[in-house]
Design an enzyme around this catalytic site. Structure first.
Site: not given
Length: 516
Positions: A180, A309
């Protein structure tokens, strides 16, 4: 899933063993274990528990994880990895440093590290997927970790691995290039160009250490990010020649948060149960970005999506561990509607089996997880059941299912089919499965399934989870309040079977075709 309308209360599903999407990658049934809250400590690893084995692993947790049949496991983060020094977790436990883990404002004891994780993965029979620190970490740190994990002895870090008790290389194949990296919450946040260039250089160095590894680049942290999907396009175009997979993250919510995250929206179960509309749009957008990058790079190689995720997450949002060790944070309680959304997400993975090749539910124990523990017990949350049914019964080829079903209106997604479907068939064994979600809160649905070319020999098993209350959940006091229960197997009439689906239900049917 091709869809047309049908009359109210009735749906038709047509299956053809020759009309397929793609081979189903078993790696879409993956998990994620991060040093976060109680996922590792008091979850997987809890030496103080009477249920722990001699290694400190919780025997009850291990049994439940094996039941789910995870094929790949991402580790050690997540946000945690962007400040992680992997050398902290090796060597004698009493010599390992205690550090502040800035991502979750907690204390990391490093009592569980690379060797413990690999022993855990080997016990589960799951493929390890390592994330390297591209936040505070250098490309050299990433290459050193590959040397430590994968190379034969004879050099500094491979000899150190042997000194620490494992002479043979571990052979870790899958490597995430950071986590991320577009997020302002991320340690070492970067712009797309900066990240892509660092990821390329890390991938090059890591591959020079071990040419057999597969690398995964970071996509946007969420579709709500201001840079989505430009971040994805830029990273893909600059890194395409050096990566094998492209990461995507998303968490479903009821209600779905606004971009500002300040406006409070009302609960909207009908829209929430139609979340797969968004899941498919997300996958389609990134698949298009991959095709564009492939063309611009004049490449013959394919890059696939790694949805590493995904889950429901919106209630337990406070991630501040207040500098405690093993803080009780992000412990989401899941209910029936969450389980149905998870089932439609897994349906999406099958319907997008041509582009989605890895997927990891975040996470596996205690922290936004299918399993909850205390020192002397555990229970399975509602989302455990669809995950386990798909993982154990969806294999082989994903079938391109034709569906005629009534639609229902939603505030967020407009009209959506009441029925959400996927199906699979294993050509070598003849084992098949059909997965059906009735999204309606009030209307039952009679579903006629027709096999157009080759009918199964029999319907083998059937399970269903349903209920009148979308917010019903399990707990330590009522661990089996909402589960998937065996139901009578519907009667096969030639190439046709009819089944009635109650409102708010997820149903799995397994079939046996004639094997070659």
């Amino acid at each position: 899933m091709n869809h047309t309308r049908s009359r109210p209360g009735h749906a038709t599903v047509r299956l053809n063993t020759q009309r397929t999407v793609s081979e189903i990658s078993p790696l879409i049934f993956g998990g994620f274990a991060e040093h976060m809250g109680r996922c590792i400590y008091e979850g997987i690893y809890d030496p103080a528990s009477p249920l722990a084995d001699e290694r400190g692993f919780r025997s009850d947790v291990m049994a439940a994880l094996k039941e789910t049949n995870y094929r790949i496991m991402r580790y050690p983060g997540g946000n945690f990895v962007s400040g992680y020094r992997w050398t902290d977790g090796i060597g004698p436990r009493e010599q390992r440093p205690r550090r502040r883990a800035l991502a979750w404002r907690s204390i990391e004891s490093n009592q569980f590290g690379p060797h413990e994780f690999m022993e855990f993965a080997q016990e589960l029979g799951t493929e390890p997927m390592w994330a390297v620190n591209l936040g505070t970490g250098s490309i050299q740190d990433a290459a050193d970790l590959v040397e430590y994990m994968n190379l034969p002895t004879g050099t500094l870090y491979s000899d150190l691995r042997a000194k620490n008790g494992h002479p043979d290389p571990y052979g870790v194949k899958y490597w995430c290039l950071g986590n991320e990296m577009d997020g302002p919450w991320q340690i070492g946040q970067m712009e797309a160009v900066e990240y892509a260039d660092k990821a390329v250089q890390a991938a090059k160095l890591m591959r020079w250490m071990d040419p057999g590894i597969k690398t995964i680049a970071c996509g946007s942290s969420a579709t709500s990010m201001p840079g989505y999907p430009d971040w994805d396009r830029v990273v893909l175009e600059r890194s395409y020649a050096h990566i094998d997979y492209f990461s995507m993250h998303h968490y479903a919510a009821n209600p779905y948060p606004t971009i500002s995250n300040t406006e409070r929206l009302p609960i909207d179960t009908d829209s929430y149960l139609a979340s797969s509309v968004h899941f498919e749009e997300h996958a389609d957008t990134l698949a298009a970005a991959i095709r564009l990058a492939k063309a611009k790079n004049r490449s013959k190689r394919d890059v696939h999506l790694c949805w590493d995720e995904w889950n429901v997450w919106y209630r337990a949002k406070g991630g501040d561990g207040e500098w405690s060790e093993t803080p009780h944070i992000l412990e989401e309680q899941y209910n029936l509607e969450d389980a149905l959304v998870v089932a439609t997400w897994l349906n999406t993975f099958l319907r997008k089996a041509d582009v989605v090749k890895i997927a990891c539910i975040a996470q596996i124990v205690n922290v936004i997880a299918p399993i909850m523990t205390r020192t002397d017990a555990m229970y399975k949350q509602t989302i455990f059941y669809p995950l386990t049914l798909f993982s154990n019964h969806a294999s082989g080829e994903a079938l391109d299912v034709l569906v005629q079903a009534p639609t229902q209106d939603t505030n967020r997604h407009g009209p959506v089919p009441q029925l959400d479907v996927s199906a699979s068939l294993e050509p070598d064994t003849g084992h098949g499965a059909v997965f059906l979600v009735n999204r309606s809160q009030t209307e039952a649905l009679t579903v006629d399934l027709h096999w157009e070319d080759v009918a199964p020999r029999e319907l083998a098993q059937a399970w269903q989870m349903s209920g009148a209350d979308p917010f019903a959940a399990n707990s330590f006091e009522q661990p089996d309040h909402v589960t998937a229960r065996p139901i009578p197997v519907p009667t096969l009439d030639g190439a046709h079977v009819s089944i009635s689906l109650p409102p708010l239900s997820f149903t799995t049917l397994t079939t046996r075709h004639q094997a070659p």
